[in-house]
Design an enzyme around this catalytic site. Structure first.
Site, mmCIF file in Angstrom:
data_model
loop_
_atom_site.group_PDB
_atom_site.id
_atom_site.type_symbol
_atom_site.label_atom_id
_atom_site.label_comp_id
_atom_site.label_asym_id
_atom_site.label_seq_id
_atom_site.Cartn_x
_atom_site.Cartn_y
_atom_site.Cartn_z
ATOM 1 N N GLY D 147 0.794 -1.242 0.143
ATOM 2 C CA GLY D 147 -0.035 -0.090 -0.172
ATOM 3 C C GLY D 147 0.925 1.148 -0.076
ATOM 4 O O GLY D 147 2.176 1.178 0.358
ATOM 5 N N CYS D 148 0.210 2.140 -0.503
ATOM 6 C CA CYS D 148 1.126 3.580 -0.420
ATOM 7 C C CYS D 148 1.552 4.273 0.850
ATOM 8 O O CYS D 148 2.587 4.357 1.139
ATOM 9 C CB CYS D 148 0.113 4.683 -1.130
ATOM 10 S SG CYS D 148 -1.353 4.825 -0.691
ATOM 11 N N TYR D 149 0.411 4.138 1.815
ATOM 12 C CA TYR D 149 0.818 4.545 3.149
ATOM 13 C C TYR D 149 2.076 3.660 3.829
ATOM 14 O O TYR D 149 3.063 4.169 4.224
ATOM 15 C CB TYR D 149 -0.350 4.540 4.260
ATOM 16 C CG TYR D 149 -1.157 5.973 3.943
ATOM 17 C CD1 TYR D 149 -0.848 7.348 4.004
ATOM 18 C CD2 TYR D 149 -2.589 5.821 3.736
ATOM 19 C CE1 TYR D 149 -1.687 8.292 4.012
ATOM 20 C CE2 TYR D 149 -3.591 6.586 3.438
ATOM 21 C CZ TYR D 149 -3.053 8.016 3.681
ATOM 22 O OH TYR D 149 -3.894 8.993 3.370
ATOM 23 N N THR D 151 4.215 1.922 2.385
ATOM 24 C CA THR D 151 5.511 2.007 1.586
ATOM 25 C C THR D 151 6.363 3.384 2.166
ATOM 26 O O THR D 151 7.396 3.093 2.654
ATOM 27 C CB THR D 151 5.251 2.382 0.044
ATOM 28 O OG1 THR D 151 4.801 1.282 -0.485
ATOM 29 C CG2 THR D 151 6.580 2.571 -0.439
#
Lengths: 343, 343, 343, 343
Positions: D147-149, D151
């Protein structure tokens, strides 16, 4: 590899030149010149280059020009002339991004920008609007890279002018530009709180790009013409959208005009004619494309052209590289094919 | 105290009406009607009203209209007609913010919006452009509150039209609007990622506000005219700036035109003519003002008018309240004098 | 009518004071002082005041202070001291918006701001956080209006501190502010192209508001405490949202904490506690409200407080007027009840 | 050439994958699959691809997968599982961008996302955080792209966790994301008028990325830990900045910590540690970089980490391509070295 030197490398256009040249397979940046940032590594002033580019800004030195094959001059008008002259005298390919070498008619230049120190060089220079002046660019020593507004306006009008499809003095160009067009500045009027959620016209009926547009449109039309040009400031970083109005000399519908445009720009990769819908800024920002759409207001027999560019790319650094590609007989697309990252 | 009922109270215009009426010393909001939000306190859907307004959205009920002195109808066109008819039959002052009661010419309405169920009511209704139609507003039963684009365009053109200073078919209106003009919507095309850092024209040569502008401009000019109108979408929340071009019928300079505008709008508080500089969105957003600036392009003998409003205030809720003030013989400024909070 | 003089009237805070005071029924602005704009009518520098306010900026003159009942000082710290001293010596109510009169502990002040010329005046001054220091404000000669970050942080923490519900050194304040918090500046780092589409932390672990927050939180807690404060720059014009973390000393759930907050702020009109949902910037911008929401992270027994204000209103000009209302025994809400215009 | 098929190709992540893969010298896009856009040329839905990519969206068909070497699955969680299973059964390299294959602990997944149809596949899959799990990625059949968060958070914390330099339950992650993180949606809450000039926290103490972050941080730390994670919505299109707080287990100053980070990420091209200053969103947007800066709050012995990524690139499409490069034994940088165009 072509060795490129950039003078005025720390401004928005200079940095954009560096960013784009890094993607160019045939170019090596030999020097980045900026007296105000001399001896500072670019990754300190512009951390986006960390791990990508290990170069340091240098003060101007004629030797830096001597070792280059092409010199990009991204300086303010007036200042630019001296450096262009030096590079010219050294026989370098010079692409100047100021307004100093865009005009054929010295009086137009002087009226808007003041005295020119090397007026004779105007004869040695071509107007770097690639799609229109390709042959002259090839044979000239200096390329005067077009202004951002003129690029969007002239390319939007060229098929109408060349084919004499519009009434001479009916042209109105209503342009809207992102803030980077003003350059890297600390002016209060470009501060966030003044620009955000705002919109305004400026330089109405007196902006200096008017004479540049008029000169080139007159050439294309074959006789001198006057037009109205109104620039506006958009609360976005990049992009110019010009809404252009002109009265048609004969009845033509949208589809006929689209065919005329497609034919005119048949071999031009960077011109995209919209058959359906209309271009929007977000489709061109980040690219060297010119996106053009057309409508006809039948009752008034008026054509409405929407012409979009990225002011920093096709309106400055990208077109400069396209000019370099022409001068070095490379495929014009080299290093310039990208898709915009609009979201 | 004037009792006000708002139908369609949960949309952007409805909420703006509530916000502005709360500042009006002579008005009490008697009901806020929204079937989609019925029985929900406004502070739940719109927390900005916490501790300020203790009202709950209600489903439509004829009794809510009966107890009101004035009914604001902020519904989509077509839907609005039924509610206006009911309030009209009850003898209420009705101010309708849709396009249903803006036209005199039924055929213009029908062409753009379809059938009208109560065409005879168009004779009972006035066009609520206060500065131009004040007397008719006073004597009519229904006020058709103008569209946002027409408000900026017609007021920008009125002195030229009334004084026959421009060529009949030379008018071009290039308008740029903030996103709230589209209303409270979940459309993908109005999502943040699509609008932010973007700019586009839409509805070119076919937007429905064209016929509204043409009808009113024709009345002012004294003969039927056609004009070109191009709306664009700005990445801002509020505000419309219209850049208007027209060819002058005689040679007039900027100062002469400014005097004509100042004379024409001599007694109009909400019209501000700029003698120096030009208006910008940020100076009018949050207010009921119309800011107008002028330039002349001498070579083309063309006048360029810049006209700015807040689309939700002078272009909708504010003008509706100004109309209410007229109908109830209050000072027109009542409740509407504010300074915009531009930063 | 209370006569108000504003020194430093042309900055963002000064202009906001003028805008808000125009809505105050008991105040008349007697002078607006700005040496950099002396003799210029405010409508020239700030066209949003056209037709609303017919005042001209003046150079500082002691007579302008003499004729005022209240003096608002909106100058940079350091510079402010001289003017506050003069107004104090004349026996005026002085509300200072710099950091010069916010501290009790001179050493804290000096560490962050340097020497203080009139340290004895710190004893005559109160900290103008109305909801906490109301009685001291009433009896003091000078009011040191709180910083914007401290206002959002201290009011968000006060019920926890006063009730000793959190561990002493567990407080982390992660704040995000709009750009107007930096004042009216031409700094390159606040230019549109640098701020738009960007987000950054700044002044991490060293911002000067830290000592102000620490001093006041220590008073509320009853013992000296240290906390971490991280400001960030949001690409918006107005508003501060602080996300505050602290470890609870006993197990409390969200509803219990909400009750504690509601009880603590029971009589405070400008504090709005959210029982459902969380506050957002758009609900408070344009108002003097402090919107507070709470969550508990049970696993960590950590409370998370969200506290929102408009930095120019509750964080500066609005709170200054609230302080004036206190000093003149007016209802504290006078002139300050507005609904934000978020769209 | 590696043949790549993209399922869910019309969403923001899908389009970004296409845009990035076009720059990859070793990849040919064999199919773009989107049932909602089947048979529509991509240049119609996304005009930015005009003249660049001549492909048409197709309905899903197993043959499209068969002819591919690598399958990128950019579908919502839950939906994704079926397609991953099919591609897995065909022996393809599968990179899944949903949350379906990110977890080792099924119960963590189920708690947040519901039942998993192919839990046994979790054993065949690796967590595609390239810098940490490179070896597992090489040997696994399925890559669950992070997921972006997570990462931004995990890479910001990894050196502290691995070296046991922070107290177990002291971690607070305060993250701020651009709007594209929500995907291509028509939700009212992501409409321009709701997001612009606003800022808010959401999903406080309950966002689903919390469990993903906790699982991976626990692995790195060597024991189970809990942390607080608060996401916020920024009015920008792209980018995540996480401000991370943790209490140090021993006294370390900023320079010592920077050395530890530089050593930990010594061979990682895409990690940039800032020795001076702090990262900002604008330096990473448009790139696959993770920019990390550090500060120490000495009084509290607390470290503050600032970690920035582009949520659509390192947080989604870029890292997916980095994973592909790993799986096909290419240089990890291939096709991913760009400079962001921040102005």
């Amino acid at each position: 590899m072509i060795k490129a030197s950039i003078i005025g490398a720390s401004g928005y256009v200079g940095i954009e030149l560096i960013r784009l040249l890094l993607k160019h397979p045939e170019v090596e940046i030999s020097s980045i010149i900026s007296s105000s940032n001399k001896d500072i590594p670019i990754e300190k002033t512009n951390p986006q280059f960390k791990k990508i580019l290990n170069l340091t800004f240098k003060e101007f030195d004629i030797d830096l020009i001597k070792e280059a094959d092409v010199v990009f001059c991204a300086l303010p008008h007036g200042v630019s002339q001296e450096y262009v002259k030096m590079a010219y005298d050294l026989g370098k390919v010079v692409i100047d991004l100021s307004s100093d070498f865009r005009y054929k008619d010295l009086s137009r230049y002087s009226k808007d920008y003041g005295e020119h120190k090397y007026p004779q060089l105007l004869n040695e220079s071509s107007y770097g609007l690639c799609e229109i002046y390709r042959e002259e660019i090839k044979s000239s020593k200096i390329v005067g890279n077009p202004g951002c507004y003129p690029t969007s306006a002239i390319l939007g009008l060229a098929p109408l002018l060349k084919n004499k499809l519009i009434q001479k003095d009916s042209i109105i160009i209503d342009s809207k530009s992102g803030v980077s067009g003003a350059g890297k500045k600390s002016d209060f009027s470009y501060s966030f709180c003044e620009v955000d959620e705002n919109f305004k016209a400026y330089g109405v009926a007196k902006h200096r790009h008017t004479s540049e547009i008029e000169e080139k449109c007159s050439f294309l039309f074959g006789e001198d013409l006057n037009l109205s040009f109104t620039p506006h400031l958009l609360p976005v970083k990049r992009g110019i959208l010009s809404t252009i109005y002109a009265t048609l000399t004969k009845s033509l519908n949208k589809n006929e005009l689209i065919e005329i445009y497609k034919e005119f720009y048949r071999d031009e990769f960077f011109i995209r004619i919209y058959e359906d819908g209309l271009p929007e800024l977000k489709y061109v920002t980040g690219t060297n494309f010119v996106d053009i759409g057309l409508k006809v207001d039948k009752k008034a027999n008026r054509v409405i052209v929407i012409s979009c560019i990225d002011n920093l790319i096709k309106g400055a650094a990208g077109q400069a590289i396209q000019n370099m590609n022409i001068k070095f007989s490379l495929n014009e697309k080299t290093g310039l094919v990208t898709v915009g990252e609009y979201f």
